[in-house]
Scaffold this motif. Structure first.
Motif, mmCIF file in Angstrom:
data_model
loop_
_atom_site.group_PDB
_atom_site.id
_atom_site.type_symbol
_atom_site.label_atom_id
_atom_site.label_comp_id
_atom_site.label_asym_id
_atom_site.label_seq_id
_atom_site.Cartn_x
_atom_site.Cartn_y
_atom_site.Cartn_z
ATOM 1 N N UNK A 287 -6.518 -22.918 -18.882
ATOM 2 C CA UNK A 287 -5.258 -22.216 -19.138
ATOM 3 C C UNK A 287 -5.520 -20.741 -19.418
ATOM 4 N N UNK A 288 -6.520 -20.480 -20.240
ATOM 5 C CA UNK A 288 -6.833 -19.087 -20.564
ATOM 6 C C UNK A 288 -7.300 -18.323 -19.334
ATOM 7 N N UNK A 289 -8.054 -18.973 -18.454
ATOM 8 C CA UNK A 289 -8.499 -18.322 -17.218
ATOM 9 C C UNK A 289 -7.302 -18.016 -16.320
ATOM 10 N N UNK A 290 -6.366 -18.959 -16.230
ATOM 11 C CA UNK A 290 -5.158 -18.734 -15.414
ATOM 12 C C UNK A 290 -4.288 -17.634 -16.027
ATOM 13 N N UNK A 291 -4.220 -17.620 -17.351
ATOM 14 C CA UNK A 291 -3.458 -16.570 -18.031
ATOM 15 C C UNK A 291 -4.045 -15.201 -17.700
ATOM 16 N N UNK A 292 -5.353 -15.082 -17.761
ATOM 17 C CA UNK A 292 -6.008 -13.808 -17.470
ATOM 18 C C UNK A 292 -5.793 -13.409 -16.010
ATOM 19 N N UNK A 293 -5.881 -14.385 -15.107
ATOM 20 C CA UNK A 293 -5.649 -14.120 -13.686
ATOM 21 C C UNK A 293 -4.224 -13.605 -13.469
ATOM 22 N N UNK A 294 -3.248 -14.259 -14.062
ATOM 23 C CA UNK A 294 -1.847 -13.859 -13.898
ATOM 24 C C UNK A 294 -1.592 -12.494 -14.538
ATOM 25 N N UNK A 295 -2.237 -12.238 -15.671
ATOM 26 C CA UNK A 295 -2.086 -10.929 -16.307
ATOM 27 C C UNK A 295 -2.669 -9.838 -15.410
ATOM 28 N N UNK A 296 -3.808 -10.126 -14.788
ATOM 29 C CA UNK A 296 -4.439 -9.156 -13.905
ATOM 30 C C UNK A 296 -3.574 -8.903 -12.671
ATOM 31 N N UNK B 295 -0.148 -9.693 -12.277
ATOM 32 C CA UNK B 295 1.261 -9.388 -12.513
ATOM 33 C C UNK B 295 1.509 -8.554 -13.767
ATOM 34 N N UNK B 296 0.470 -8.369 -14.563
ATOM 35 C CA UNK B 296 0.606 -7.606 -15.790
ATOM 36 C C UNK B 296 0.994 -8.487 -16.961
ATOM 37 N N UNK B 297 1.032 -7.865 -18.120
ATOM 38 C CA UNK B 297 1.453 -8.560 -19.340
ATOM 39 C C UNK B 297 2.878 -8.150 -19.670
ATOM 40 N N UNK B 298 3.145 -8.027 -20.937
ATOM 41 C CA UNK B 298 4.483 -7.606 -21.384
ATOM 42 C C UNK B 298 4.397 -6.397 -22.306
ATOM 43 N N UNK B 299 3.263 -5.721 -22.286
ATOM 44 C CA UNK B 299 3.019 -4.620 -23.215
ATOM 45 C C UNK B 299 3.968 -3.434 -23.041
ATOM 46 N N UNK B 300 4.432 -3.204 -21.819
ATOM 47 C CA UNK B 300 5.270 -2.028 -21.571
ATOM 48 C C UNK B 300 6.752 -2.278 -21.853
ATOM 49 N N UNK B 301 7.084 -3.499 -22.219
ATOM 50 C CA UNK B 301 8.434 -3.866 -22.673
ATOM 51 C C UNK B 301 9.517 -3.583 -21.625
ATOM 52 N N UNK B 302 9.190 -3.763 -20.344
ATOM 53 C CA UNK B 302 10.159 -3.527 -19.278
ATOM 54 C C UNK B 302 11.250 -4.585 -19.288
ATOM 55 N N UNK B 303 12.492 -4.137 -19.094
ATOM 56 C CA UNK B 303 13.640 -5.036 -18.845
ATOM 57 C C UNK B 303 14.096 -4.718 -17.427
ATOM 58 N N UNK B 304 14.045 -5.699 -16.535
ATOM 59 C CA UNK B 304 14.498 -5.500 -15.159
ATOM 60 C C UNK B 304 16.016 -5.528 -15.146
ATOM 61 N N UNK B 305 16.616 -4.439 -14.715
ATOM 62 C CA UNK B 305 18.063 -4.322 -14.720
ATOM 63 C C UNK B 305 18.682 -4.725 -13.383
ATOM 64 N N UNK B 306 18.032 -4.363 -12.280
ATOM 65 C CA UNK B 306 18.569 -4.741 -10.977
ATOM 66 C C UNK B 306 17.503 -4.522 -9.907
ATOM 67 N N UNK B 307 17.717 -5.137 -8.765
ATOM 68 C CA UNK B 307 16.905 -4.878 -7.572
ATOM 69 C C UNK B 307 17.861 -4.759 -6.398
ATOM 70 N N UNK B 308 17.346 -4.237 -5.272
ATOM 71 C CA UNK B 308 18.207 -4.095 -4.085
ATOM 72 C C UNK B 308 17.419 -4.427 -2.865
#
Length: 106
Positions: free
Chosen positions: A82-91, A93-106
């Motif tokens: 699980x920890x290896x998969x977590x690290x892979x996904x973080x690498x 797709x990133x983590x949540x450190x930048x606190x982004x809220x996705x408002x919309x896409x087009x």
């Protein structure tokens, strides 16, 4: 007063109920029912963590970890996987450190 629960509980809950002078009935689940009950409990505990006050958050996260550990054991998943998969996904797709809220896409 009789109250229905029909849900997975921690191992010592029946003992605690009896020590309080109350009665209860438990049933040992099949392996398939246990796996599903763990998944249901995962949702229950995640909801409780989401709604927890700041002072209760640690307790609720501990409950969530307990369910995760039990589900991993039941499904023979190593924590290191699980920890290896977590690290892979973080690498990837990133983590949540930048606190982004996705408002919309087009």
């Amino acid at each position: 007063m009789h109250q229905e629960y029909n849900k997975l509980v921690r191992d010592r809950i029946p003992e605690i109920i009896h020590q309080a002078g109350r009665e209860c009935k438990v049933q040992v689940m099949t392996e398939a029912a246990y796996h599903q009950a763990l998944r249901d409990k995962l949702i229950e505990e995640a909801q409780e963590a989401a709604e927890a006050t700041a002072q209760d958050l640690v307790k609720e996260l501990a409950d969530l970890y307990e369910v995760i550990d039990s589900l991993c054991a039941a499904c023979q998943i190593e924590r290191s996987s699980i920890l290896a998969e977590q690290e892979k996904r973080r690498s990837e797709r990133g983590g949540f450190d930048q606190r982004f809220r996705l408002l919309w896409t087009q």
